[in-house]
Design a protein around this motif. Structure first.
Motif, PDB file in Angstrom:
ATOM      1  N   ASN A 128       8.714 -36.954  12.188  1.00 45.13           N
ATOM      2  CA  ASN A 128       7.898 -35.860  12.736  1.00 45.13           C
ATOM      3  C   ASN A 128       7.614 -34.756  11.731  1.00 45.13           C
ATOM      4  O   ASN A 128       7.636 -33.568  12.068  1.00 45.13           O
ATOM      5  N   TYR A 162       1.749 -29.545  17.530  1.00 50.03           N
ATOM      6  CA  TYR A 162       2.665 -30.590  17.050  1.00 50.03           C
ATOM      7  C   TYR A 162       3.597 -30.111  15.935  1.00 50.03           C
ATOM      8  O   TYR A 162       4.454 -30.865  15.486  1.00 50.03           O
ATOM      9  N   ASN A 173       9.000 -32.471  19.174  1.00 49.84           N
ATOM     10  CA  ASN A 173       7.884 -33.323  19.578  1.00 49.84           C
ATOM     11  C   ASN A 173       8.357 -34.508  20.407  1.00 49.84           C
ATOM     12  O   ASN A 173       9.453 -35.019  20.174  1.00 49.84           O
TER      13      ASN A 173
END
Length: 525
Positions: free
Chosen positions: A262, A181, A191
């Motif tokens: 993110n 990730y 992502n």
């Protein structure tokens, strides 16, 4: 509680809380102009907080402060990039270079460190026994050699990272984040990652770690011992092990901000200071630019490919196509172009050799920002709420532009020989669709909605580190837990050993039983 006791506690708290002016060494050794902008921001805020700053820089200030400030000139480091074809957009375009190998950046960081630590002005500083510092702040890019300064001066070490929270820097103060990730800062992946992208990120990390472990770090150890060993020997001290030193930082400042989606989890001693380089209020525009933007009835499109990569290195044919394309719009186009030789420039296109970028972006008449996607430009776009069209070239620019698109305030245009046509289409979309401007304003509001401005936060945390003698209470315990313990490999080994032993015993018991009885009778051979 009696009054005298209360007064004593108040006075004690005051004296423990207040930090007198600190002596700070700020080191920015890389020959990258944009990084020096971050360094200057760090210096400015430390000076404003009343501290004494020694600034080691490749780009000395032309009008340096006269109080509590001195510069150590290491401008000869620019020789490291002199004549480098990688600085030419035309070369990158013609050779279809899409990604800078991490090995090359490791070697670049290592060589810059070697040149810095062997510079006569730096050697002079290190060999002066009367020099001392309360804390070290230094740029971090692929080399941890500058941690030796903290060893010499026996003071806390703080890294200032020009990008966000990435695993290469988080590993210095915590456990590296998962490649499932957290894409590499040179990666174009975003992502959520697909299976092949996850495999790609894992392989990228393995390659980086392999080269770092077996090539870069052993050489850095040799440089560390050669430079800092004799300095400590003269002071009657023993040089600590390099691996112990590089993982001993008190804090890392990351040049990113909370409006970005993110972002990976970070330990307590990783602090975001994105936007620290932006002066507030911004400097006023010079009169000709101010009048130009004020009088642009249909607004302004601002175009810059940054300071490291310059527009003048675009192919000549492409430059002329871009000029012709810009001339078709009714908006005023301000193009940061580092050459005065352009011919047949349309009336609505204004060429500037150097642009006061924050001051331009701060003007409400600026409709969009055409950018290479460098992190400083990306932060400035969010700071001022300006939608962008990203044209990434190399380094982290691809990641930054992809993040901007993901956050909804940007469009991405690939660098190609068809750039003029593709850029025209993107400009028309952004002019006709107000969602990009709206999203840019929303992100800007989130960006500004913070408890403390980044400059004040930097000064506070630097003082906190010194006050608490290294801020040991902020450090993650994970850094000191071996990999086999973090992955419970010891438990797995016990389970496998126990299971194997039980299986072995059961098989022996079964074999023994079968050897004694065979359908109720003793088995014969």
């Amino acid at each position: 509680m009696k009054l005298p006791m209360l007064l004593c506690l108040i006075l004690l708290y005051y004296f423990l809380s207040v930090v007198d002016g600190l002596k700070v060494l700020v080191c920015y050794p890389l020959p990258v102009k944009s990084l020096s902008i971050l360094g200057q921001g760090v210096v400015r805020h430390l000076l404003e907080a009343g501290h004494e700053v020694t600034y080691m820089t490749v780009y000395p200030l032309k009008s340096p402060p006269t109080k509590n400030f001195r510069q150590i000139d290491i401008s000869s480091n620019t020789a490291l990039v002199a004549g480098d074809q990688m600085l030419s957009i035309e070369f990158i375009l013609n050779n279809k270079l899409e990604k800078t190998p991490s090995r090359d950046i490791q070697l670049f960081g290592q060589e810059a460190a070697r040149m810095t630590l062997n510079h006569e002005n730096v050697i002079k500083l290190l060999e002066d026994p009367n020099e001392h510092f309360d804390v070290i702040l230094t740029d971090l890019l692929e080399s941890e050699l500058y941690s030796g300064f903290a060893v010499v001066y026996q003071c806390p070490m703080v890294w200032v990272y020009s990008m966000g929270a990435h695993w290469q820097v988080l590993r210095l103060i915590d456990v590296a984040t998962s490649p499932a990730y957290d894409p590499d800062y040179l990666s174009s992946n975003t992502n959520p990652l697909s299976f092949t992208e996850r495999v790609d990120e894992l392989w990228t990390r393995i390659q980086w770690q392999f080269f770092k472990t077996f090539f870069t770090q052993p050489e850095e150890r040799r440089i560390y011992e050669a430079v800092f060993g004799p300095v400590l020997a003269k002071r009657g001290r023993t040089l600590p092990d390099y691996e112990d030193v590089i993982y001993n930082a008190s804090l890392i400042f990351g040049n990113e901000h909370d409006a970005v989606r993110n972002r990976p989890c970070t330990p307590q001693n990783f602090k975001y200071i994105g936007g620290i380089h932006i002066e507030e209020p911004v400097k006023p525009l010079q009169k000709d630019l101010q009048d130009l933007i004020d009088n642009s009835k249909h607004g302004v499109i601002y175009f810059s490919m940054g300071s490291f990569l310059q527009s003048k290195t675009l192919p000549k044919k492409l430059i002329m196509e871009l000029l012709q394309m810009f001339g078709e719009f009714k908006q005023t186009v301000i193009w940061k172009f580092e050459d005065n030789s352009l011919q047949d420039v349309p009336k609505n296109v204004h060429i500037v050799n150097w642009a006061p970028q924050p001051s331009i972006l701060a003007h409400p008449n600026v409709k969009m920002f055409l950018t290479h996607g460098g992190l400083f430009s990306s932060i400035e776009a969010v700071h001022f709420g300006v939608p962008t069209i990203g044209i990434p070239v190399l380094f982290d620019q691809i990641t930054n532009v992809n993040k901007a698109v993901l956050n909804g305030y940007a469009l991405k245009v690939e660098l190609s020989h068809n750039l003029a046509e593709d850029l025209k289409a993107a400009i028309n979309v952004m002019l006709s669709d107000g969602r990009y401007t709206k999203k840019a304003k929303e992100l800007s509001a989130i960006y500004h909605d913070r408890l403390t401005k980044p400059g004040l936060a930097l000064a506070y945390w630097v003082e906190h580190v010194v006050r608490t003698r290294g801020a040991l209470h902020l450090r993650s315990p994970a850094l000191h837990v071996p990999l086999y313990q973090r992955l419970y490999l010891d438990l797995l080994a016990i389970i496998l050993t126990t299971t194997s032993a039980l299986v072995f015993l059961l098989r022996r018991m079964c074999q023994k039983r079968n050897g004694i009885t065979y359908y109720g009778q003793k088995k014969s051979n």
